[in-house]
Design a protein around this motif. Structure first.
Motif, PDB file in Angstrom:
ATOM      1  N   MET A 143       0.190  -3.192  -7.219  1.00 10.29           N
ATOM      2  CA  MET A 143      -0.297  -3.590  -5.906  1.00 10.29           C
ATOM      3  C   MET A 143      -1.351  -4.695  -6.031  1.00 10.29           C
ATOM      4  O   MET A 143      -1.352  -5.665  -5.269  1.00 10.29           O
ATOM      5  CB  MET A 143      -0.896  -2.404  -5.167  1.00 10.29           C
ATOM      6  CG  MET A 143      -1.488  -2.797  -3.823  1.00 10.29           C
ATOM      7  SD  MET A 143      -2.376  -1.467  -3.006  1.00 10.29           S
ATOM      8  CE  MET A 143      -3.294  -2.420  -1.786  1.00 10.29           C
ATOM      9  N   GLY A 144      -2.250  -4.548  -6.996  1.00  8.77           N
ATOM     10  CA  GLY A 144      -3.283  -5.569  -7.189  1.00  8.77           C
ATOM     11  C   GLY A 144      -2.688  -6.920  -7.530  1.00  8.77           C
ATOM     12  O   GLY A 144      -3.080  -7.953  -6.963  1.00  8.77           O
TER      13      GLY A 144
ATOM     14  N   THR B 267      -0.776  -8.338  -4.466  1.00 10.07           N
ATOM     15  CA  THR B 267      -1.687  -8.806  -3.415  1.00 10.07           C
ATOM     16  C   THR B 267      -2.306 -10.149  -3.779  1.00 10.07           C
ATOM     17  O   THR B 267      -2.440 -11.039  -2.936  1.00 10.07           O
ATOM     18  CB  THR B 267      -2.788  -7.771  -3.162  1.00 10.07           C
ATOM     19  OG1 THR B 267      -2.188  -6.523  -2.775  1.00 10.07           O
ATOM     20  CG2 THR B 267      -3.736  -8.224  -2.072  1.00 10.07           C
TER      21      THR B 267
ATOM     22  N   PHE C 245      -1.656   2.581  -4.746  1.00 13.41           N
ATOM     23  CA  PHE C 245      -2.736   1.681  -5.132  1.00 13.41           C
ATOM     24  C   PHE C 245      -2.813   1.641  -6.661  1.00 13.41           C
ATOM     25  O   PHE C 245      -3.433   2.509  -7.287  1.00 13.41           O
ATOM     26  CB  PHE C 245      -4.060   2.151  -4.533  1.00 13.41           C
ATOM     27  CG  PHE C 245      -4.128   2.024  -3.033  1.00 13.41           C
ATOM     28  CD1 PHE C 245      -4.779   0.954  -2.443  1.00 13.41           C
ATOM     29  CD2 PHE C 245      -3.525   2.968  -2.220  1.00 13.41           C
ATOM     30  CE1 PHE C 245      -4.834   0.824  -1.065  1.00 13.41           C
ATOM     31  CE2 PHE C 245      -3.576   2.853  -0.838  1.00 13.41           C
ATOM     32  CZ  PHE C 245      -4.230   1.774  -0.258  1.00 13.41           C
ATOM     33  N   ASP C 246      -2.172   0.677  -7.251  1.00  7.65           N
ATOM     34  CA  ASP C 246      -2.118   0.592  -8.705  1.00  7.65           C
ATOM     35  C   ASP C 246      -2.148  -0.871  -9.130  1.00  7.65           C
ATOM     36  O   ASP C 246      -2.394  -1.769  -8.323  1.00  7.65           O
ATOM     37  CB  ASP C 246      -0.871   1.304  -9.247  1.00  7.65           C
ATOM     38  CG  ASP C 246       0.420   0.802  -8.586  1.00  7.65           C
ATOM     39  OD1 ASP C 246       0.388  -0.285  -7.968  1.00  7.65           O
ATOM     40  OD2 ASP C 246       1.455   1.486  -8.697  1.00  7.65           O
TER      41      ASP C 246
ATOM     42  N   MET D 181       0.826  -1.211   0.000  1.00  7.13           N
ATOM     43  CA  MET D 181       0.000   0.000   0.000  1.00  7.13           C
ATOM     44  C   MET D 181       0.860   1.260   0.000  1.00  7.13           C
ATOM     45  O   MET D 181       0.501   2.271  -0.616  1.00  7.13           O
ATOM     46  CB  MET D 181      -0.917   0.003   1.223  1.00  7.13           C
ATOM     47  CG  MET D 181      -1.968  -1.088   1.228  1.00  7.13           C
ATOM     48  SD  MET D 181      -2.977  -1.032   2.745  1.00  7.13           S
ATOM     49  CE  MET D 181      -3.857  -2.589   2.616  1.00  7.13           C
TER      50      MET D 181
END
Length: 267
Positions: free
Chosen positions: A136-137, A140, A132-133, A128
């Motif tokens: 990151m997705g 995660t 948040f891009d 984080m």
């Protein structure tokens, strides 16, 4: 009299049939888990190396989200199906394990839970912090998938082996009363899910963070912090009497392997 004897034997047959249901259910769950793991690793092995900032196909996200969710659900179902299992296999006397047989510490157990929570959550907060891009997705998803397979493998092994925890050998009546209250969890020593989860977090979290930043100092700090926390978590499980040393050794190796393999196979 003949009628009563017939009813008696019928009752016995029904009881035996009912007792066989949990065993049949456990066998079905295990076969399903083997098939799920085979599908998961086949899918991962076919993954192409790609940078984290690349948006991938819908099929990729559907597949790996489904595999992750499926692993979590399978772990939950496995727990429900085997909630009443008793003692299983225990290793023969072994020096490093004998030294901790009978250990018990509620304080060490509580502290290990807290350290594990920090070790698991830190990689997510670090992601984080980088924004948040898409990276990151993707990171995660990969991190969560590694954790899902780690829990599934650890839980399956625990249920198959059913090794009594070190504290079950304590002569203290209070600890033996605690063992009775724990039920089947008292026979889930091998291998340590705390150790495997902590080292999955350390390895996968550090690799994925390193893929997002060029700051070498930050990378070194994250690697050092995560592995320090993972090691402390594993050692506290021994002090708590929840695991033998061989339990945390195997758990740590399993966590390192999964924490490395899943991000690497995703590219």
């Amino acid at each position: 009299a003949a009628g009563r004897r017939g009813l008696h034997w019928k009752t016995i047959r029904l009881a035996k049939r009912a007792a066989s249901v949990p065993a049949m259910l456990r066998a079905s769950v295990r076969r399903g888990l083997v098939a799920a793991l085979a599908l998961a690793w086949t899918s991962l092995a076919q993954a192409e190396p790609r940078p984290l900032d690349e948006t991938r196909s819908n099929q990729y996200y559907y597949l790996h989200s489904g595999l992750t969710l499926g692993a979590f659900v399978a772990t939950g179902l496995e727990e429900l199906a085997t909630v009443h299992h008793g003692a299983g296999f225990d290793l023969a006397p072994f020096g490093p394990d004998d030294a901790v047989r009978g250990n018990f510490s509620a304080a060490a157990a509580n502290l290990s839970d807290k350290l594990l929570a920090v070790t698991m959550s830190a990689p997510l907060f670090l992601q984080m912090s980088q924004g948040f891009d898409t990276r990151m997705g993707n990171a995660t998803l990969i991190y969560t998938e590694a954790q899902a397979f780690n829990l599934l493998l650890a839980d399956t092994t625990k249920i198959i082996v059913r090794r009594p925890r070190p504290y079950t050998h304590s002569p203290d009546k209070r600890i033996l009363a605690f063992k009775d209250r724990q039920g089947s969890d008292a026979y889930a020593s091998f291998y340590s899910a705390h150790a495997s989860t902590a080292f999955t977090s350390a390895m996968a979290g550090s690799l994925l963070y390193a893929a997002r930043t060029d700051d070498l100092s930050a990378r070194h700090v994250v690697w050092g912090f995560e592995f320090l926390m993972a090691g402390m978590t594993a050692q506290l499980r021994v002090a708590a009497g929840r695991h033998y040393r061989t339990d945390i050794w195997v758990g740590s190796l399993a966590g390192l392997a999964l924490g490395f393999a899943v991000p690497t196979l995703h590219g």
